[in-house]
Scaffold this active site. Structure first.
Site, short mmCIF file in Angstrom:
data_model
loop_
_atom_site.label_atom_id
_atom_site.label_comp_id
_atom_site.label_asym_id
_atom_site.label_seq_id
_atom_site.Cartn_x
_atom_site.Cartn_y
_atom_site.Cartn_z
N ASN A 13 -3.41 -29.67 52.73
CA ASN A 13 -2.36 -28.89 53.40
C ASN A 13 -1.77 -27.92 52.37
O ASN A 13 -1.03 -28.32 51.48
CB ASN A 13 -1.28 -29.85 53.92
CG ASN A 13 -0.08 -29.12 54.51
OD1 ASN A 13 -0.13 -27.89 54.71
ND2 ASN A 13 0.98 -29.85 54.80
N LYS A 15 0.36 -25.69 52.86
CA LYS A 15 1.75 -25.29 53.17
C LYS A 15 1.86 -23.76 53.07
O LYS A 15 0.92 -23.06 53.44
CB LYS A 15 2.74 -26.04 52.28
CG LYS A 15 2.48 -27.56 52.32
CD LYS A 15 3.52 -28.41 51.67
CE LYS A 15 3.12 -29.88 51.78
NZ LYS A 15 4.13 -30.78 51.22
N HIS A 96 4.91 -32.52 60.81
CA HIS A 96 5.11 -32.70 59.37
C HIS A 96 6.61 -32.84 59.09
O HIS A 96 7.43 -32.17 59.71
CB HIS A 96 4.54 -31.51 58.60
CG HIS A 96 4.44 -31.79 57.13
ND1 HIS A 96 5.53 -31.77 56.30
CD2 HIS A 96 3.37 -32.12 56.36
CE1 HIS A 96 5.13 -32.07 55.06
NE2 HIS A 96 3.83 -32.30 55.08
N GLU A 98 8.41 -31.75 56.85
CA GLU A 98 9.09 -30.51 56.46
C GLU A 98 9.52 -29.73 57.70
O GLU A 98 10.55 -29.06 57.70
CB GLU A 98 8.18 -29.68 55.54
CG GLU A 98 8.10 -30.32 54.16
CD GLU A 98 6.85 -29.97 53.36
OE1 GLU A 98 6.10 -29.07 53.77
OE2 GLU A 98 6.63 -30.63 52.33
N GLU A 166 3.12 -40.20 55.92
CA GLU A 166 3.60 -39.48 54.74
C GLU A 166 5.06 -39.83 54.50
O GLU A 166 5.96 -39.24 55.13
CB GLU A 166 3.48 -37.96 54.95
CG GLU A 166 2.07 -37.45 55.07
CD GLU A 166 1.99 -35.98 54.65
OE1 GLU A 166 1.22 -35.70 53.72
OE2 GLU A 166 2.69 -35.15 55.22
N GLY A 172 5.69 -34.41 47.35
CA GLY A 172 6.08 -33.48 46.30
C GLY A 172 6.91 -34.08 45.19
O GLY A 172 7.45 -33.36 44.35
N SER A 204 2.11 -37.13 47.27
CA SER A 204 1.82 -37.19 45.84
C SER A 204 0.46 -37.81 45.53
O SER A 204 0.30 -38.56 44.54
CB SER A 204 2.94 -37.92 45.08
OG SER A 204 4.13 -37.14 45.12
P1 13P Z 1 2.13 -33.55 48.18
O1 13P Z 1 0.71 -34.00 48.07
O2 13P Z 1 2.39 -32.26 47.44
O3 13P Z 1 3.09 -34.64 47.87
O4 13P Z 1 2.38 -33.16 49.72
C1 13P Z 1 1.99 -34.05 50.70
C2 13P Z 1 2.11 -33.38 52.00
O5 13P Z 1 3.19 -33.09 52.47
C3 13P Z 1 0.86 -33.08 52.72
O6 13P Z 1 1.09 -32.76 54.06
#
Ligand code: 13P
Length: 241
Positions: A13, A15, A96, A98, A166, A172, A204
């Site tokens: 992903n 982002k 997600h 976010e 997640e 992150g 992560s």
């Molecule tokens: P990270 O791997 O940067 O922690 O992000 C995970 C994520 O949100 C994937 O959708």
């Protein structure tokens, strides 16, 4: 620890990152093949068509990062699942954390996006996850199973979909969930969704911890953010499958 042989769906992903240059580097990195799992890259929507053209010949599929609930209409700036599918995408991430946090996306909206995705012929990757507060108060499993229950209510009718656990606090942060936490949550999720749906872990994941995480029971693959922006890392994780 030996990897769980069924943990074979590896999704990157990107982002709101990346560009044509990153696609070039990734395509070069993956050109030699060398994996047996299934690879999916979810770049920004503006790159989907080009990503599909460059990566499909390498056996890598592409996916969107979100879709609208409607098939078409007056929704300035939004993208329907059908528009994503028209780029060559075969997957779309929905729910997600976010987006849940930034846009207040709630369980029922995530359910409707999931259904919109399957109606358009995409395989939705439905994200669920607990916050640090949920976990501290002992409610992590309850929160996450509620999020999944809402999606199941929407009658997927046996159509293929993917679930991704997640934990919000792991995204992150450089602090992936422990193998014990992953095993506990994935067992709870398996009990809710039944047999066939792959359950990914995300948060992560790096080339260093991917093998241990993939070895956890009921982990069907990985959803990777930051490390997917590093083609060498993404390729290393993929080649571990
Ligand atoms: P990270 O791997 O940067 O922690 O992000 C995970 C994520 O949100 C994937 O959708």
């Amino acid at each position: 620890m030996s990897a769980n042989p069924s943990a074979r769906l590896i999704v990157g992903n990107w982002k709101m990152n990346g560009g044509l240059g990153l696609l070039d580097v990734l395509a070069a990195e993956l050109a030699g093949g060398g994996w047996t799992g299934r690879a999916v890259v979810c770049p920004p929507a503006t790159l989907l068509g080009e990503a599909h053209r460059r990566l499909a010949p390498l056996g890598v599929e592409v996916g969107g990062q979100d879709c609208h609930v409607a098939e078409r209409g007056a929704h300035t700036g939004d993208l329907s699942a059908a528009l994503l599918a028209a780029t060559g995408a075969r997957h779309v991430i929905v729910g997600h954390s976010e987006r849940r946090a930034a846009y207040g996306e709630a369980d029922l909206q995530v359910r409707d996006k999931t259904l919109a995705a399957v109606e358009a012929g995409l395989s939705p990757i439905v994200c669920v996850g607990d916050t640090a507060e949920d976990r501290a108060s002992g409610r992590a499993v309850e929160v996450v199973t509620r999020q999944v229950g809402a999606v199941l209510d929407g009658a997927l009718n046996g159509r293929p979909w993917v679930l991704a656990y997640e934990p919000v606090w792991a995204i992150g942060s450089g602090r992936a969930a422990t193998a014990d936490d992953i095993a506990e949550m994935h067992a709870a999720l398996r009990a809710v969704v039944g047999g066939a749906t792959p359950i990914l872990y995300g948060g992560s994941v790096t080339a260093d911890n991917a093998g241990e995480i993939r070895a956890c029971p009921e982990v069907g693959g990985l959803l990777i953010g930051g490390a997917s922006l590093r083609p060498d890392q993404f390729a290393a994780i993929l080649r571990g499958c």
